[in-house]
Write a protein that holds these residues in place. Structure first.
Motif, PDB file in Angstrom:
ATOM      1  N   LEU A   1       0.821  -1.203   0.000  1.00 33.40           N
ATOM      2  CA  LEU A   1       0.000   0.000   0.000  1.00 33.40           C
ATOM      3  C   LEU A   1       0.862   1.263   0.000  1.00 33.40           C
ATOM      4  CD1 LEU A   1      -2.796   1.296   0.155  1.00 33.40           C
ATOM      5  CD2 LEU A   1      -2.668   1.109   2.653  1.00 33.40           C
ATOM      6  N   ALA A   2       1.926   1.254   0.824  1.00 36.24           N
ATOM      7  CA  ALA A   2       2.758   2.448   0.971  1.00 36.24           C
ATOM      8  C   ALA A   2       3.672   2.674  -0.218  1.00 36.24           C
ATOM      9  CB  ALA A   2       3.590   2.341   2.253  1.00 36.24           C
ATOM     10  N   ARG A   3       4.225   1.600  -0.794  1.00 37.91           N
ATOM     11  CA  ARG A   3       5.258   1.754  -1.830  1.00 37.91           C
ATOM     12  C   ARG A   3       4.760   1.522  -3.251  1.00 37.91           C
ATOM     13  NH1 ARG A   3      10.080  -1.684   0.864  1.00 37.91           N
ATOM     14  NH2 ARG A   3      11.088  -1.216  -1.147  1.00 37.91           N
ATOM     15  N   LEU A   4       3.650   0.772  -3.389  1.00 38.51           N
ATOM     16  CA  LEU A   4       3.074   0.567  -4.720  1.00 38.51           C
ATOM     17  C   LEU A   4       1.720   1.256  -4.866  1.00 38.51           C
ATOM     18  CD1 LEU A   4       3.794  -3.168  -5.682  1.00 38.51           C
ATOM     19  CD2 LEU A   4       4.902  -1.110  -6.549  1.00 38.51           C
ATOM     20  N   GLY A   5       1.115   1.586  -3.736  1.00 41.18           N
ATOM     21  CA  GLY A   5      -0.204   2.202  -3.791  1.00 41.18           C
ATOM     22  C   GLY A   5      -1.293   1.229  -4.162  1.00 41.18           C
ATOM     23  N   ARG A   6      -1.063  -0.068  -3.899  1.00 35.12           N
ATOM     24  CA  ARG A   6      -2.030  -1.101  -4.265  1.00 35.12           C
ATOM     25  C   ARG A   6      -2.765  -1.623  -3.039  1.00 35.12           C
ATOM     26  NH1 ARG A   6      -3.000  -0.207  -9.439  1.00 35.12           N
ATOM     27  NH2 ARG A   6      -1.117  -0.288 -10.703  1.00 35.12           N
ATOM     28  N   GLY A   7      -4.086  -1.767  -3.158  1.00 29.77           N
ATOM     29  CA  GLY A   7      -4.859  -2.378  -2.100  1.00 29.77           C
ATOM     30  C   GLY A   7      -4.679  -3.888  -2.126  1.00 29.77           C
ATOM     31  N   VAL A   8      -4.984  -4.542  -1.023  1.00 28.29           N
ATOM     32  CA  VAL A   8      -4.825  -5.988  -0.918  1.00 28.29           C
ATOM     33  C   VAL A   8      -6.068  -6.600  -0.286  1.00 28.29           C
ATOM     34  CG1 VAL A   8      -2.320  -5.765  -0.652  1.00 28.29           C
ATOM     35  CG2 VAL A   8      -3.770  -5.934   1.383  1.00 28.29           C
ATOM     36  N   THR A   9      -6.184  -7.921  -0.446  1.00 30.20           N
ATOM     37  CA  THR A   9      -7.226  -8.702   0.210  1.00 30.20           C
ATOM     38  C   THR A   9      -6.550  -9.817   0.996  1.00 30.20           C
ATOM     39  OG1 THR A   9      -8.836  -8.237  -1.541  1.00 30.20           O
ATOM     40  CG2 THR A   9      -9.264 -10.144  -0.138  1.00 30.20           C
TER      41      THR A   9
END
Length: 286
Positions: free
Chosen positions: A218-226
């Motif tokens: 989230l912090a370094r790629l800006g991607r959400g996760v599940t």
């Protein structure tokens, strides 16, 4: 009202891209391939050879020869697909008829094969991406694949080997080999057009440090996760599973992040052809 408007916008967008794709395919055929006796695969290839032998319009052959396959597709696949395909094939037929008097852009056969293949691939790719088809053999391939152990790609390849072999007998084997170059180029460009330059990848990460990995993504790629719950089959220990969707260009950075946090993590990465629901957008990184 908003839902109805969005539906109308999506329908308009779909048919606009079907139109653009069909026109590009017509340009590839009449400006590059046909003037240099380079044959496409499928019904279009058969139509090119039939038009050459009888001197009748190519567009008429493309439309007429595809009709039986459209009828088959209506009963075996569905109305929506057939309507999209009918629209695309009709546009292609009209397009090649309008462009038939236009002289070819180049007499260099290799250039015609390469650039014709590129433009054809973009056109076919757009049509396929938006739910249509420009060739009836694909409908046959879908039906045959359901009845046999052959894949759609294998059935289409069988048809095209036969068609390109026939082109060799009609136009000469050098033209058949140039046709194979055009077919290969178009095939690769179709994949690129369908998947896009920003091809998506699904990532599953099995790790004992799922929270740290998800925070880093989230912090370094800006991607959400599940988060998914998992358990080791051998150890029986509970393990965290992190699922996310990234782009192809972010794979190297993802691997670097995981190596820093948990070099023992088990990671699988596979292609995603479509992302439906939600948005594959990067969240702001501060």
């Amino acid at each position: 009202m908003t839902r109805k408007r969005n539906k109308l916008v999506n329908i308009f967008k779909k048919y606009a891209f079907l139109l653009i794709g069909s026109i590009l395919a017509a340009i590839a055929l009449e400006i590059f391939l046909v003037p240099n006796d380079i044959v496409d695969g499928g019904i279009t290839g058969i139509s090119i050879m039939a038009s050459h032998l009888t001197k009748l319009p190519l567009g008429a052959y493309i439309f007429t020869l595809n009709i039986p396959f459209l009828v088959l597709g209506y009963y075996q696949i569905g109305k929506t697909f057939v309507l999209s395909t009918l629209f695309s094939i009709t546009t292609l037929s009209i397009g090649v008829s309008i462009l038939q008097p236009v002289p070819g852009l180049t007499n260099d056969i290799l250039l015609a094969a390469v650039f014709g293949g590129i433009i054809l691939g973009i056109g076919v790719g757009l049509v396929v991406r938006y739910g249509g088809s420009l060739d009836g053999t694909e409908i046959v391939a879908i039906v045959v694949s359901k009845q046999t152990g052959f894949s759609v790609g294998e059935v289409v390849m069988f048809f095209n080997i036969f068609i390109l072999s026939s082109a060799g007998l009609l136009f000469g084997w050098d033209r058949a080999m140039y046709s194979l170059i055009a077919y290969f180029v178009a095939f690769k460009v179709i994949d690129l057009t369908i998947q896009g330059l920003d091809e998506s990848k699904a990532v599953m990460i099995v790790s004992e440090k799922p929270d740290e990995i998800s925070s880093a993504l989230l912090a370094r790629l800006g991607r959400g996760v599940t988060f998914l719950e998992g358990k080791g089959g051998y150890s029986g220990q509970a393990k965290g599973v992190v699922y996310s969707v990234i782009t192809r260009l972010e794979i190297a950075k993802l691997k670097s992040i995981i190596d820093e946090i948990d070099e023992d993590a088990f990671v699988t990465i596979h292609d995603v052809h479509d992302v439906i629901g939600g948005k594959l957008k990067k969240k702001a990184i501060h």
